[in-house]
Scaffold this active site. Structure first.
Site, mmCIF file in Angstrom:
data_model
loop_
_atom_site.group_PDB
_atom_site.id
_atom_site.type_symbol
_atom_site.label_atom_id
_atom_site.label_comp_id
_atom_site.label_asym_id
_atom_site.label_seq_id
_atom_site.Cartn_x
_atom_site.Cartn_y
_atom_site.Cartn_z
ATOM 1 N N LYS A 45 8.514 3.876 -46.733
ATOM 2 C CA LYS A 45 8.084 5.015 -47.553
ATOM 3 C C LYS A 45 7.253 5.962 -46.700
ATOM 4 C CE LYS A 45 4.494 6.217 -49.993
ATOM 5 N NZ LYS A 45 4.546 7.685 -49.855
ATOM 6 N N GLY A 104 -3.179 4.723 -43.657
ATOM 7 C CA GLY A 104 -3.565 5.730 -44.652
ATOM 8 C C GLY A 104 -5.038 5.592 -44.982
ATOM 9 N N SER A 105 -5.378 5.979 -46.205
ATOM 10 C CA SER A 105 -6.798 6.027 -46.558
ATOM 11 C C SER A 105 -7.370 4.639 -46.836
ATOM 12 C CB SER A 105 -7.002 6.901 -47.793
ATOM 13 O OG SER A 105 -6.537 6.219 -48.947
ATOM 14 N N ASN A 106 -8.677 4.562 -46.694
ATOM 15 C CA ASN A 106 -9.410 3.330 -46.922
ATOM 16 C C ASN A 106 -9.258 2.872 -48.375
ATOM 17 O OD1 ASN A 106 -12.038 1.833 -47.633
ATOM 18 N ND2 ASN A 106 -11.972 1.796 -45.394
ATOM 19 N N GLY A 118 -5.761 1.580 -48.945
ATOM 20 C CA GLY A 118 -5.637 0.357 -48.151
ATOM 21 C C GLY A 118 -6.269 -0.838 -48.843
ATOM 22 N N GLU A 168 -4.327 0.095 -41.381
ATOM 23 C CA GLU A 168 -5.052 0.953 -40.444
ATOM 24 C C GLU A 168 -5.549 2.134 -41.249
ATOM 25 O OE1 GLU A 168 -6.606 3.352 -38.334
ATOM 26 O OE2 GLU A 168 -4.585 4.110 -37.981
ATOM 27 N N CYS A 227 -6.760 9.830 -37.092
ATOM 28 C CA CYS A 227 -7.656 8.711 -37.415
ATOM 29 C C CYS A 227 -8.678 8.546 -36.304
ATOM 30 C CB CYS A 227 -6.892 7.399 -37.526
ATOM 31 S SG CYS A 227 -5.485 7.489 -38.581
ATOM 32 N N GLU A 275 -15.405 9.856 -43.587
ATOM 33 C CA GLU A 275 -14.309 10.498 -42.851
ATOM 34 C C GLU A 275 -13.986 11.848 -43.491
ATOM 35 O OE1 GLU A 275 -10.365 8.652 -42.893
ATOM 36 O OE2 GLU A 275 -10.276 8.897 -40.728
HETATM 37 C C1 UN1 Z 1 -3.850 8.522 -35.572
HETATM 38 O O1 UN1 Z 1 -4.851 9.149 -35.345
HETATM 39 O O2 UN1 Z 1 -3.569 8.207 -36.728
HETATM 40 O O3 UN1 Z 1 -4.555 7.966 -30.024
HETATM 41 C C2 UN1 Z 1 -2.904 8.121 -34.505
HETATM 42 C C3 UN1 Z 1 -4.074 9.001 -30.485
HETATM 43 C C4 UN1 Z 1 -2.611 9.057 -30.803
HETATM 44 C C5 UN1 Z 1 -2.323 8.381 -32.108
HETATM 45 C C6 UN1 Z 1 -3.273 8.721 -33.193
HETATM 46 N N1 UN1 Z 1 -1.878 8.435 -29.740
HETATM 47 O O4 UN1 Z 1 -4.753 9.971 -30.700
#
Ligand code: UN1
Length: 500
Positions: free
Chosen positions: A180, A233-235, A238, A255, A289, A390
């Site tokens: 998805k 995705g978001s905390n 998750g 993650e 992220c 965040e």
């Molecule tokens: C993300 O921020 O969700 O390390 C992934 C990085 C990229 C991947 C980021 N290679 O900034």
């Protein structure tokens, strides 16, 4: 035919289930965040589509698992070659649906290419262990076996790179996938699935079901035949997924972002630190992220750093990422833009000092898109919300500290633990930082972004649940360990008992 990157065409995207491209009744519009244009429609699937996809995946997986792993890997190699051939075209489409500037979009497609070849190599490894057995004429080993049908849920900020981190290891290990993708960036998923099809992946081994998290995502997580979930995705979401997977005793890998910091000590090369901060904080408009959203700086160099930072920010061009002179693209959509601005208001209310930015950009053509000015707060205290939560936008908070120890303490004081960078020339403090920084990724004399695909990606505390994306470690998400004992003594030998 793959799609052309023309902004005037409107693409009707379809689900990919059991090797067939299927429309749904309900659809949503996909908007180019740089100019507000509708560029595609995406299916909004329901439970039935998930049900069908899982059924197809379940039957396809049985055959796929029997294909020798080096043969499965050949599909990955071919996928990598096709991605490479179409890199430029894919990058343009990625910029159109996600907004990130073209240079970064090319980098993201490259990340998927790298992952294809890296994981294809695993087709000839997927190592287990052979080990002595404690009894005579007995052999012992551990092997990796596929989990079965896996559910993959990916975000809009890296629509093809993160998808590649999850699909390639899942497939090479002999699983089938129901995926998805985020509804904001479905074109990459559609193109990726087409490439898998062209590369010869058998029908049903990879299925794409577009739709919302509350329908498709939830049905996938709850489905009894889906044996593992890999989510980025978001905390908040998750945690819900983890709870549900816990109830169902399902494997789950999460993650969920970060509150990443760059630490600048008093002996740092300030120009280098500024380059690292600018790239990490404003690249992808802060929507990684791993984006830097805190700068923890020694008081002695705080003013000099701020001055250099502001100078560099003035040079940043914000706009449509297809224009190669632009360095900062739009925010993904209006609700995210509003969220970023809400945090800026919160920061002001908390008493942080706004050095630059702090507003939506509306001059000229920017008005048609969703753009936010690169923003810097200073004199931020570690307890303020802008220093803890965040934001996922181009906003940084400068937190002054008086020592290395205090810097580490502030770095570690947040509930996330994804990525940190530290700038210093002192080798002793470098090694202490490597030991004491509580994040899954640590950069020395570099910013917080730019993870390479053959290393584990993920973090501590609120960032994840102990698993890792990419790197060899991700195979632990997509395989089960099986211990195998072969007794060739021809008699009953009891472990722990017949040891004389
Ligand atoms: C993300 O921020 O969700 O390390 C992934 C990085 C990229 C991947 C980021 N290679 O900034």
């Amino acid at each position: 035919m793959a799609m052309q990157a023309k902004s005037v065409e409107l693409f009707r995207l379809k689900n990919y289930i059991g090797g067939l491209w299927q429309e749904t009744e309900k659809t949503a519009e996909v908007i180019n965040p740089a100019n507000g244009e509708v560029i595609a429609t995406v299916p909004l699937s329901g439970k039935e589509e998930v049900e069908r996809a899982v059924r197809q995946a379940k039957s396809a997986q049985k055959k796929w698992a029997l294909v020798p792993a080096p043969r499965r890997a050949e599909v990955l190699y071919r996928t990598g070659v096709l991605l490479k051939e179409r890199k430029e075209q894919l990058a343009r489409l990625l910029t159109m649906e996600n907004g990130k500037v073209l240079e970064e979009a090319r980098g993201e497609v490259q990340e998927a290419i790298d992952m294809a070849f890296y994981m294809a190599g695993e087709g000839r490894r997927l190592f287990g262990q052979t080990t002595p057995a404690e009894l005579p004429d007995k052999f012992a080993m551990s092997i990796r076996v596929p989990v079965g049908v896996v559910g993959i849920i990916t975000p809009w900020n890296f629509p093809i790179a993160i998808a590649s981190w999850k699909t390639f290891p899942a497939l090479v290990a002999g699983n089938s996938v129901v995926w998805k993708p985020a509804t904001e960036t479905p074109i990459m998923a559609y193109e990726f699935a087409k490439i898998f099809e062209e590369a010869g992946l058998p029908p049903g081994v990879l299925n794409v079901v577009f739709g919302n998290g509350s329908t498709v995502g939830e049905a996938l997580v709850r489905h009894p035949d889906v044996r593992a979930i890999s989510f980025t995705g978001s905390n908040e979401i998750g945690r819900q997924i983890a709870a549900e997977c816990g109830r169902l005793l399902k494997k789950v890998s999460l993650e969920m972002g970060g509150k990443n910091a760059v630490i600048v000590l008093e002996d740092a090369d300030l120009d280098l630190a500024v380059d690292g901060i600018i790239w990490s904080a404003f690249g992808t408009s802060g929507q990684r992220c791993t984006a830097c959203s805190r700068v923890i700086v020694h008081r002695k160099v705080k003013e000099a750093l701020e001055e250099k930072l502001l100078m560099k920010i003035r040079e940043l061009r914000v706009g449509n990422g297809l224009d190669e002179t632009v360095k900062v693209g739009p925010i993904i959509n209006r609700s995210s833009l509003e969220k970023v601005h809400r945090y800026v208001e919160i920061g002001k209310g908390e008493g942080a000092k706004l050095l630059t930015g702090g507003h939506v950009l509306t001059e000229g053509k920017l008005r048609d898109g969703t753009f936010y000015a690169p923003t810097v707060f200073t004199d931020v205290h570690p307890h303020m919300r802008i220093a803890r939560e965040e934001i996922f936008g181009p906003v940084i908070s400068i937190l002054p500290v008086s020592s290395f120890e205090e810097a580490i303490e502030v770095n570690n004081s947040v509930s996330y633990g994804l990525s940190s960078g530290i700038f210093t020339k002192d080798v002793n403090r470098v090694f202490r930082a490597m030991r004491d920084i509580d994040t899954g990724i640590v950069y020395i004399n570099a910013g917080t972004i730019g993870a390479e695909i053959h290393l584990p990606f993920g973090g501590t505390k609120g960032t994840g649940n102990g698993h890792r994306d990419s790197g060899i470690q991700t195979l632990d998400v997509f395989t089960e360990w099986r211990a195998v004992y072969v007794d060739y003594s021809g008699k009953l030998q009891r472990a722990q008992i017949d040891i004389e």
